[in-house]
Every structure is written in structure tokens, then in C-alpha cells.
Design a protein around this motif. Structure first.
Motif, PDB file in Angstrom:
ATOM      1  N   SER A  43       0.871  -1.371   0.078  1.00 29.94           N
ATOM      2  CA  SER A  43      -0.099  -0.016   0.027  1.00 29.94           C
ATOM      3  C   SER A  43       1.053   1.273  -0.203  1.00 29.94           C
ATOM      4  O   SER A  43       0.472   2.258  -0.693  1.00 29.94           O
ATOM      5  N   ALA A  44       2.093   1.204   0.602  1.00 29.11           N
ATOM      6  CA  ALA A  44       3.022   2.171   0.538  1.00 29.11           C
ATOM      7  C   ALA A  44       3.718   2.628  -0.859  1.00 29.11           C
ATOM      8  O   ALA A  44       4.639   3.378  -0.542  1.00 29.11           O
ATOM      9  N   GLY A  45       3.493   1.358  -1.583  1.00 29.25           N
ATOM     10  CA  GLY A  45       4.277   1.580  -2.853  1.00 29.25           C
ATOM     11  C   GLY A  45       5.613   0.903  -3.069  1.00 29.25           C
ATOM     12  O   GLY A  45       6.377   0.986  -3.802  1.00 29.25           O
ATOM     13  N   VAL A  83      13.237  -0.632  11.512  1.00 31.61           N
ATOM     14  CA  VAL A  83      12.175   0.229  11.472  1.00 31.61           C
ATOM     15  C   VAL A  83      11.218  -0.273  12.609  1.00 31.61           C
ATOM     16  O   VAL A  83      10.691   0.613  13.346  1.00 31.61           O
ATOM     17  N   GLY A  84      10.911  -1.401  12.591  1.00 32.59           N
ATOM     18  CA  GLY A  84      10.040  -2.060  13.342  1.00 32.59           C
ATOM     19  C   GLY A  84       9.219  -3.229  13.083  1.00 32.59           C
ATOM     20  O   GLY A  84       9.625  -4.006  11.945  1.00 32.59           O
ATOM     21  N   GLY A  85       8.140  -3.548  13.694  1.00 33.14           N
ATOM     22  CA  GLY A  85       7.639  -4.622  13.600  1.00 33.14           C
ATOM     23  C   GLY A  85       6.217  -4.231  12.761  1.00 33.14           C
ATOM     24  O   GLY A  85       5.976  -3.127  12.444  1.00 33.14           O
ATOM     25  N   CYS A  86       5.145  -5.130  12.787  1.00 33.07           N
ATOM     26  CA  CYS A  86       4.029  -4.888  11.908  1.00 33.07           C
ATOM     27  C   CYS A  86       3.186  -3.794  12.585  1.00 33.07           C
ATOM     28  O   CYS A  86       2.655  -2.812  11.774  1.00 33.07           O
ATOM     29  N   LEU A 101       9.971   7.317   3.433  1.00 32.04           N
ATOM     30  CA  LEU A 101      11.175   6.346   3.936  1.00 32.04           C
ATOM     31  C   LEU A 101      11.349   5.366   2.848  1.00 32.04           C
ATOM     32  O   LEU A 101      12.675   5.044   2.437  1.00 32.04           O
ATOM     33  N   LEU A 102      10.334   4.644   2.165  1.00 32.57           N
ATOM     34  CA  LEU A 102      10.701   3.670   1.148  1.00 32.57           C
ATOM     35  C   LEU A 102      11.126   4.412  -0.147  1.00 32.57           C
ATOM     36  O   LEU A 102      12.153   3.931  -0.698  1.00 32.57           O
TER      37      LEU A 102
END
Length: 106
Positions: A43-45, A83-86, A101-102
Motif C-alpha cells: 500500500s505504501a508503494g 524500522v519496526g514490527g507490524c 522512507l521507502l
């Protein structure tokens, strides 16, 4: 964690811009959190995500938790940084922070 395992994980994390340690694969996630993280990344590309199935390697499954000092899987790394988890990934996406970020990592 022994040095050999740390080096192996370092190579996995540093070897790609976006790396996801997950249960299963992006095409067939084996837990809801991994599936949710993959969906959020899409969804974030995110188009190029290196994914490692921790279920296939118990040493990596335990080692990645120690590597980031983070107790759960999935774990996302961008540009070699944890970055982190879910939940964190999902929250970053909701705040509009994940896509930039991506993009910066391309």
C-alpha cells in the motif's frame, strides 16, 4: 549470538535496501502479522522488498530477535536500519511516514 550468525544477518540486512524478516513469503504469509506487513508495504508503494522466511531457518528466527533486540517477527529494515514490527510499520503508513522512507531508499 555468535559472530558467524551476526555476520550472516548483517549481510542479509545490508544486502538490500528494504528487507523484511517474516513468517512465510510475501506470496504466502504464514501469520497474520506478516500478511499485514506485506500488505502495508504494498500500500505504501514498496516494489522491491527482500523477504526472508524465518520459518525455514530456526537460527535466523531466533537470531533476528537478538539482532534488533525486538521480540517479534515480522521485522522491517530499510537502508540497513531497523524500522519496526507490524504495528510500527502500519502506524508509520497511517501517518504518511512509510512511503517517503521507502522512496528515499530507492
Amino acid at each position: 549470538m555468535n559472530e558467524e550468525l551476526r555476520k550472516r544477518i548483517d549481510e542479509m540486512v545490508q544486502g538490500h535496501k528494504v528487507v523484511l524478516f517474516m513468517k512465510g513469503s510475501p506470496h504466502m504469509p504464514m501469520c497474520g502479522f506478516s500478511a499485514s506487513t506485506v500488505e502495508t508495504l504494498r500500500s505504501a508503494g514498496a516494489t522491491e522488498v527482500a523477504a526472508y522466511d524465518v520459518l525455514k531457518d530456526p537460527e535466523i528466527r531466533q537470531g533476528i530477535k537478538e539482532y534488533a533486540n525486538w521480540p517479534t517477527i515480522p521485522q522491517l529494515y530499510v537502508d540497513g536500519k531497523f524500522v519496526g514490527g507490524c504495528d510500527i510499520v502500519r502506524e508509520m503508513h497511517e501517518r504518511g511516514e512509510l512511503a517517503p522512507l521507502l522512496d528515499a531508499a530507492k
